[in-house]
Write a protein that holds these residues in place. Structure first.
Motif, PDB file in Angstrom:
ATOM      1  N   GLU A 167     -16.734  -0.457 -51.321  1.00 16.06           N
ATOM      2  CA  GLU A 167     -17.518   0.769 -51.414  1.00 16.06           C
ATOM      3  C   GLU A 167     -17.369   1.378 -52.797  1.00 16.06           C
ATOM      4  OE1 GLU A 167     -17.730   3.672 -48.025  1.00 16.06           O
ATOM      5  OE2 GLU A 167     -16.711   4.968 -49.483  1.00 16.06           O
ATOM      6  N   PHE A 168     -18.463   1.966 -53.254  1.00 22.18           N
ATOM      7  CA  PHE A 168     -18.472   2.686 -54.528  1.00 22.18           C
ATOM      8  C   PHE A 168     -19.167   4.024 -54.296  1.00 22.18           C
ATOM      9  CE2 PHE A 168     -20.849   3.957 -58.324  1.00 22.18           C
ATOM     10  CZ  PHE A 168     -19.831   4.055 -59.255  1.00 22.18           C
ATOM     11  N   GLY A 169     -18.632   5.091 -54.876  1.00 23.91           N
ATOM     12  CA  GLY A 169     -19.247   6.397 -54.661  1.00 23.91           C
ATOM     13  C   GLY A 169     -18.666   7.457 -55.570  1.00 23.91           C
ATOM     14  N   VAL A 170     -18.898   8.711 -55.182  1.00 24.49           N
ATOM     15  CA  VAL A 170     -18.480   9.868 -55.977  1.00 24.49           C
ATOM     16  C   VAL A 170     -17.750  10.836 -55.060  1.00 24.49           C
ATOM     17  CG1 VAL A 170     -19.227  11.808 -57.411  1.00 24.49           C
ATOM     18  CG2 VAL A 170     -20.428   9.623 -57.548  1.00 24.49           C
ATOM     19  N   VAL A 171     -16.646  11.377 -55.549  1.00 24.44           N
ATOM     20  CA  VAL A 171     -15.924  12.439 -54.864  1.00 24.44           C
ATOM     21  C   VAL A 171     -16.046  13.705 -55.702  1.00 24.44           C
ATOM     22  CG1 VAL A 171     -13.631  13.305 -54.287  1.00 24.44           C
ATOM     23  CG2 VAL A 171     -14.308  11.039 -53.560  1.00 24.44           C
TER      24      VAL A 171
END
Length: 740
Positions: free
Chosen positions: A244-248
């Motif tokens: 998974e790749f994303g933004v926090v």
């Protein structure tokens, strides 16, 4: 037997969800129930701290678990036909005294069912879909359940296809030649900064300007994207996948992340350390290359951008990613270095056991750690607990200061999210203990109340005496400064630096033809008035004589003043002393104005100390006015002094450049405004300070060199911890509102 935490670049969050079983595991009849392991799990052996353990993976959810050898033997016998008592008997035949007890075997079965690693023989395999990792994991989908203003996780991609596309182009990034090149870059960058350290710190002065803040934001976002890409590429190179790749969003500030939990499939600790350190490895390389380019460039704009890139790629990496107390890269590196995969969970259990021992007088030692790892885990747990509390309080203070009234509401939400559930669990456990074991409840209540009272008293009521010191510089007394008594050009210099002179010795000669011409003109006018006055007296013209007498008086005064200026062109030593002035000979031909400082004529015992007292130190400075105090020197010796006065008005003007942070001094500074005068220094104090003057006895003055940075003792600060925290919050609040 535990859940192995997910490995993100900065957190512990799994992905995926399991369907909830229809039957409560606690209601099963373990004497007749038959279970089987789920068909989609993977199990393989690994060695940890010299012991054989087994890891279990649910591939579709990227969740990992760990069991010991004895638990694995029991679990492996659950084939859907063998009951638990039968499996326990077969395990006893193989393991003997190491066989789990009946209660332990039932707990193992409940654990398998709760985590959907096993199902009842008459039930189908668990159906799984991506939504959440576990009941305790942070939500992975962006929805109302994840709307925590302090931590909002937004997945963007759940495929590693983009990593596989980039991998062939970056396969040499972690090779041995690349590591050698990395070391060379780090050495070259460090050497460049060391040689140009004064220039580098001077360039940091403008860090508070809006343009610099925008540049740091853009550079930081780009660096973090590269940081996370490096994690993903390293994970792929070691044979694992990025799930998974994303933004926090941490307090609405975006941070990229990648989920490399699958690296738990890698048995080599060294390989997992490579994955965890890949982001810092690339960031430090970028920072080192930027430092080398910064040292070579002649463009102001390029130097500005490279300087900010160095700061973002090194300072943030060291302070955040390498910090093992936060579940960032440094934490996972430490886990593999000490060979404790679940260091966070182990340390939390160690702290709970310590509290249980204090409250109940005993605690079960459920830890399998031995030797130096046991105290290490406890110390880490205490440090991590303190760090988490500090981060929570800091984020709430930051929210309150940044968003004004809305920030107070955000802080209230943070208090609920972080402390409501622990408080609920604590109250539930207390009620249960009161119902089942009242003597133990009252013992725990007394011990807990006592510890709480001690904590409250320590924080809120017990004064903590700490020494308060003001940063200062030793200088010669103001009356030792020799200033020009007239305008003119320096024509001759008759003394040199450190030369001793006697009273009456000629030191400097100035030349100003205008002063001599005006002096001769006034002398001629005086003579003319004398002639006219004599004539008026002879003719007995009383009115004319009175007017001429007044003219003579005015001309005589002007002549006396001009004669004083003319005599001032020759600077003569008024007393004995030593000349202190750099580049005195090179000043020949320089034009000086009346009042300009030319040199210092002083003796070794004619010095004072000028201190910069912060606004929070004034309460300790006022009582010491007119009293003797200690002056601390760089060699840790101290000399007595007398606090003569403290200026009543604070100023942000930096009197001594050596106290500036850009000169390795202790005081924070900011850039000078555009409307500043030419005589001002290029920086000003970040916070206004009061100027205090300390008179030194002759013996102390002789032992302290002029220009030395020293510290001056003030009254002891006796504020409590609560008062100090409140003062810091108040200062932060005022500073934020002043900068708006």
């Amino acid at each position: 037997m535990d859940f192995v935490s997910s490995r993100l670049c900065f957190g512990s969050c799994g992905i995926g969800v399991v369907t909830v079983i229809d039957r409560d595991p606690s209601t099963l009849d373990f004497s007749n129930a038959t279970l089987r392991l789920a068909d989609d799990i993977r199990v393989w052996p690994v060695h940890e701290r010299g012991n054989l353990v087994y890891r279990i993976e649910i591939p579709s959810l990227h969740r990992f678990f760990r069991v010991g050898y004895s638990e694995y033997v029991l679990i492996s016998l659950l084939d859907g036909n063998t009951t638990l008592p039968q499996a326990l008997g077969l395990t006893a035949a193989k393991l003997g005294r190491q066989t789990p007890t009946t209660a332990q075997s039932q707990a193992i079965v409940q654990w398998l069912l709760q985590n959907e690693l096993a199902v009842l023989a008459d039930q189908p395999n668990p159906s799984r879909h991506a939504a959440k990792a576990s009941p305790n994991a942070t939500a992975s989908r962006f929805g109302f359940g994840s709307l925590n203003p302090f931590w909002m996780k937004v997945p963007l991609c759940r495929s590693d296809r983009w990593v596989r596309i980039l991998a062939p182009w970056t396969q040499g990034l972690f090779s041995f030649p690349s590591v050698i090149l990395w070391l060379c870059l780090v050495v070259a960058g460090s050497f460049t900064l060391l040689v140009n350290w004064d220039r580098f710190t001077q360039d940091a002065v403008e860090i508070f300007s809006p343009l610099n803040g925008l540049a740091l934001l853009l550079i930081g976002i780009g660096l973090k994207l590269i940081h996370e890409l490096a994690h993903a590429l390293a994970c792929h190179r070691q044979g694992a996948a990025t799930s998974e790749f994303g933004v926090v969003f941490v307090l609405f500030a975006p941070l990229a992340y990648v989920d490399v939990t699958t690296c738990w499939r890698i048995n080599s600790r060294g390989s997992r350390i490579i994955v965890a350190s890949a982001g810092m490895y690339v960031e430090i390389a970028i920072g080192a290359l930027a430092a080398v380019m910064w040292g070579l460039t002649h463009s102001d704009l390029a130097a500005f951008l490279l300087h900010r890139l160095v700061l973002a790629a090194t300072v943030s990496t060291v302070l955040f990613n390498a910090n093992p107390l936060m579940r960032f890269d440094g934490y996972y590196i430490l886990c593999d270095l000490v060979d404790i995969p679940n260091l966070y969970a182990e340390s939390s259990l160690a702290v709970r056991r310590l509290l249980s021992r204090l409250a109940y007088g005993h605690a079960s030692d459920g830890s399998g750690l031995t030797g130096w790892r046991r105290p290490l885990v406890l110390l880490y747990g205490l440090a991590a607990l303190g760090w988490r509390l500090l981060i929570c309080v800091s984020l709430m203070i930051a929210a309150s200061a940044m968003f004004a009234g809305a920030g107070v509401a955000l802080a209230a939400v943070g208090v609920y999210l972080w402390f409501a559930q622990p408080a609920k669990r604590f109250l539930t456990a207390a009620i249960t203990l009161h119902q089942t074991d009242k003597p133990m409840f009252w013992r725990a209540s007394i011990v807990g109340s006592t510890l709480l009272a001690i904590g409250i008293a320590t924080v809120g009521f017990v004064p903590i005496p700490t020494a308060t010191r003001a940063h200062a510089v030793a200088q010669y007394l103001p009356e030792t400064v020799v200033r020009s008594r007239a305008d003119g050009f320096i024509a001759n210099v008759h003394v040199s630096n450190l030369q001793s002179v006697r009273a009456g010795d000629l030191m400097l000669e100035l030349v100003n033809p205008e002063i001599r011409t005006e002096l001769l003109q006034l002398e001629l006018e005086r003579q003319q008035v004398e002639i006219r006055l004599s004539q008026a007296t002879d003719r007995k013209e009383e009115n004319t004589r009175r007017a001429l007498l007044e003219d003579r008086r005015v001309i005589s005064q002007r002549l006396e003043q001009m004669q004083e200026k003319y005599d001032g062109l020759r600077l003569v030593a008024a007393r004995s002393g030593r000349i202190l002035s750099r580049d005195l000979r090179e000043s020949v031909g320089t034009y000086v104005r009346e009042g300009d400082e030319l040199l210092v004529l002083a003796r070794a015992d004619e010095k004072e100390v000028v201190a910069m007292v912060g606004q929070t130190q004034m309460e300790q400075a006022r009582p010491t006015i007119g009293s003797t105090l200690s002056v601390h020197l760089a060699d840790r010796s101290k000399q007595p002094g007398f606090l003569d006065q403290v200026d009543p008005r604070a100023t942000d003007r930096l009197i001594y450049p050596s106290l500036s942070a850009t000169e390795s001094g202790p005081l924070a500074v900011r850039g000078q405004s555009e409307d500043a005068s030419e005589n001002d220094l290029p920086v000003r104090l970040l916070e206004p300070h009061f100027t205090a003057r300390v008179t030194l006895p002759k013996r102390s003055a002789e032992s302290i060199p002029a220009g030395m940075r020293v510290q001056v003792d003030l009254e002891y600060c006796t504020d409590t911890l609560a008062m100090r925290l409140a003062n810091q919050v108040r200062r932060l609040w005022y500073r934020v509102h002043e900068t708006r």
